[in-house]
Enzyme design. Structure first.
Site, mmCIF file in Angstrom:
data_model
loop_
_atom_site.group_PDB
_atom_site.id
_atom_site.type_symbol
_atom_site.label_atom_id
_atom_site.label_comp_id
_atom_site.label_asym_id
_atom_site.label_seq_id
_atom_site.Cartn_x
_atom_site.Cartn_y
_atom_site.Cartn_z
ATOM 1 N N ASN A 10 0.873 -1.080 -0.066
ATOM 2 C CA ASN A 10 0.088 -0.156 0.164
ATOM 3 C C ASN A 10 1.149 1.300 0.071
ATOM 4 O O ASN A 10 1.557 1.498 1.017
ATOM 5 C CB ASN A 10 -0.936 -0.105 1.236
ATOM 6 C CG ASN A 10 -1.658 1.132 1.361
ATOM 7 O OD1 ASN A 10 -1.723 2.066 0.617
ATOM 8 N ND2 ASN A 10 -2.398 1.570 2.549
ATOM 9 N N TRP A 11 0.876 1.815 -1.248
ATOM 10 C CA TRP A 11 1.940 3.116 -1.220
ATOM 11 C C TRP A 11 1.353 4.396 -0.696
ATOM 12 O O TRP A 11 2.207 5.330 -0.752
ATOM 13 C CB TRP A 11 2.095 3.205 -2.667
ATOM 14 C CG TRP A 11 3.053 1.976 -3.591
ATOM 15 C CD1 TRP A 11 3.470 0.936 -2.619
ATOM 16 C CD2 TRP A 11 3.473 1.858 -4.773
ATOM 17 N NE1 TRP A 11 4.255 0.235 -3.605
ATOM 18 C CE2 TRP A 11 4.293 0.496 -4.938
ATOM 19 C CE3 TRP A 11 3.317 2.557 -5.906
ATOM 20 C CZ2 TRP A 11 4.911 0.202 -6.011
ATOM 21 C CZ3 TRP A 11 4.025 2.229 -6.830
ATOM 22 C CH2 TRP A 11 4.750 0.994 -6.946
ATOM 23 N N LYS A 12 0.027 4.268 -0.387
ATOM 24 C CA LYS A 12 -0.643 5.367 0.144
ATOM 25 C C LYS A 12 -0.279 6.616 -0.660
ATOM 26 O O LYS A 12 -0.282 6.500 -1.630
ATOM 27 C CB LYS A 12 -0.061 5.619 1.837
ATOM 28 C CG LYS A 12 -0.212 4.503 2.749
ATOM 29 C CD LYS A 12 -0.073 4.449 4.072
ATOM 30 C CE LYS A 12 -0.213 3.284 4.846
ATOM 31 N NZ LYS A 12 -0.139 3.349 6.227
ATOM 32 N N HIS A 96 -9.631 0.706 4.835
ATOM 33 C CA HIS A 96 -8.277 1.014 5.629
ATOM 34 C C HIS A 96 -8.417 1.946 6.900
ATOM 35 O O HIS A 96 -9.411 2.920 6.649
ATOM 36 C CB HIS A 96 -7.185 1.609 4.589
ATOM 37 C CG HIS A 96 -5.894 1.693 4.983
ATOM 38 N ND1 HIS A 96 -5.723 2.779 5.950
ATOM 39 C CD2 HIS A 96 -4.876 0.836 5.007
ATOM 40 C CE1 HIS A 96 -4.193 2.471 6.380
ATOM 41 N NE2 HIS A 96 -3.923 1.357 5.781
ATOM 42 N N GLU A 98 -7.101 4.411 7.776
ATOM 43 C CA GLU A 98 -6.748 5.699 7.539
ATOM 44 C C GLU A 98 -8.196 6.493 6.842
ATOM 45 O O GLU A 98 -8.392 7.587 7.383
ATOM 46 C CB GLU A 98 -5.601 5.714 6.662
ATOM 47 C CG GLU A 98 -4.227 5.845 7.631
ATOM 48 C CD GLU A 98 -3.155 5.324 6.846
ATOM 49 O OE1 GLU A 98 -2.994 5.361 5.581
ATOM 50 O OE2 GLU A 98 -2.125 4.825 7.381
ATOM 51 N N GLU A 168 -5.426 -5.286 10.648
ATOM 52 C CA GLU A 168 -4.532 -4.214 10.943
ATOM 53 C C GLU A 168 -4.771 -3.534 11.924
ATOM 54 O O GLU A 168 -5.621 -2.702 12.129
ATOM 55 C CB GLU A 168 -4.471 -3.151 9.569
ATOM 56 C CG GLU A 168 -4.077 -3.968 8.475
ATOM 57 C CD GLU A 168 -3.633 -2.865 7.287
ATOM 58 O OE1 GLU A 168 -2.351 -2.867 7.001
ATOM 59 O OE2 GLU A 168 -4.343 -1.697 7.107
ATOM 60 N N GLY A 174 2.152 2.111 10.779
ATOM 61 C CA GLY A 174 3.054 3.240 10.698
ATOM 62 C C GLY A 174 3.585 3.814 11.729
ATOM 63 O O GLY A 174 4.436 4.659 11.995
ATOM 64 N N SER A 213 3.273 -2.195 10.247
ATOM 65 C CA SER A 213 4.675 -2.118 10.696
ATOM 66 C C SER A 213 5.366 -3.528 10.150
ATOM 67 O O SER A 213 6.367 -4.098 10.832
ATOM 68 C CB SER A 213 5.107 -1.933 12.011
ATOM 69 O OG SER A 213 4.536 -0.332 12.414
ATOM 70 N N GLY A 234 2.764 -1.142 4.369
ATOM 71 C CA GLY A 234 3.055 0.256 4.077
ATOM 72 C C GLY A 234 4.238 0.827 3.774
ATOM 73 O O GLY A 234 4.895 0.685 2.802
ATOM 74 N N GLY A 235 4.886 1.222 4.675
ATOM 75 C CA GLY A 235 6.209 2.031 4.656
ATOM 76 C C GLY A 235 7.283 1.413 3.935
ATOM 77 O O GLY A 235 8.084 1.492 3.200
HETATM 78 P P1 PGA Z 1 2.769 0.311 7.828
HETATM 79 O O1 PGA Z 1 1.113 0.329 7.172
HETATM 80 O O2 PGA Z 1 3.294 -0.883 7.042
HETATM 81 O O3 PGA Z 1 3.392 1.400 7.255
HETATM 82 O O4 PGA Z 1 2.402 0.132 9.170
HETATM 83 C C1 PGA Z 1 0.472 -0.807 6.948
HETATM 84 C C2 PGA Z 1 -0.978 -0.118 5.976
HETATM 85 O O5 PGA Z 1 -1.367 0.970 6.565
HETATM 86 O O6 PGA Z 1 -1.534 -1.036 5.328
#
Ligand code: PGA
Length: 251
Positions: A10-12, A96, A98, A168, A174, A213, A234-235
């Protein structure tokens, strides 16, 4: 039948068309020899068009991070599932944390978007998970069961069978704070138990990703748990070698 692992990046809101093209190129090269795993990346909608041609035929699918429930109309700023499919996406993220926290996404709006995804021919990844307060109050199962109940409410059984879930925990996204394999496995097992109660044996075919994470150094321990079938990253998905290492850890 063993579940095929599914690792998604997930490149956000990162990587415009040029940088996304570069990362996709590096992933195509770095993962060329990998089979036995479903792989997808989710660029921003603005970068989908530069990523799709690079990954065509590579075995790495492209998804859209967000869709509207409606296919078209007066929804300024929205992404349509139908248009995402036309642009070459195969997957859609729904729910998600967010989107739930920053845009007020609810289980009911997720339910409508999951239907829209299937109607358009996209396979959804439905994200669920508790906040830190909810975990401290010992409400994890209650929260994820409510998200499952509300989100899956409008799907036919065969659509539920084809879904991917991403567990998640919000406190792990994050933050660098990863759930321990035992913590994650326990929730994955209760999610699968809930699915089995509602939908029967198909629960054993539904893939449940862990997200929060995940990185190359912790992926193998998480992914070796019996009910963890992949990762939503994500990251660590923003760097080709790290993401490739997570994919390899799933095999
Ligand atoms: P993260 O994000 O790996 O940076 O914690 C995961 C996600 O939001 O899908």
């Amino acid at each position: 039948m063993a579940r095929r692992p599914f690792v998604a990046g997930n490149w956000k809101l990162n990587l415009g068309p040029t940088a996304a093209h570069q990362l996709a190129t590096a992933l195509r090269e770095g993962l060329a020899d990998v089979s036995g795993c479903t792989i997808a990346v989710f660029p921003t909608a603005l970068s989908v068009g530069s990523v799709v041609p690079v990954l065509k035929g590579s075995g790495i699918a492209v998804g859209v991070q967000e869709i509207e429930a409606k296919a078209s109309g007066a929804f300024t700023g929205g992404n349509s599932a139908v248009m995402a499919r036309e642009a070459g996406c195969e997957y859609a993220l729904v729910g998600h944390s967010e989107r739930r926290q920053l845009w007020g996404e609810t289980d009911a709006s997720c339910a409508a978007k999951l239907v829209a995804a299937y109607d358009a021919g996209l396979l959804p990844i439905y994200c669920i998970g508790e906040t830190l307060d909810e975990r401290r109050a010992d409400r994890v199962d209650e929260v994820v069961f409510r998200q499952l109940e509300g989100g899956l409410a409008k799907l036919a059984p065969d659509q539920v069978a084809a879904i991917t879930l991403a567990y998640e925990p919000v406190w792990a996204i994050g933050t660098g704070e990863v759930a321990t394999p035992d913590q994650a496995q326990a929730v994955h097992a209760s999610i699968r138990g809930w699915l089995r109660e509602r939908y029967g044996a198909v629960a054993d075919d539904i893939r449940i990703q862990y997200g929060g994470s995940v990185k190359a150094s912790n992926a193998a321990d998480l992914l070796s748990c019996p009910d963890i079938d992949g990762a939503l990253v994500g990251g660590a998905a923003l760097e080709a070698a790290g993401f490739a290492a997570i994919v390899r850890a799933s095999l």
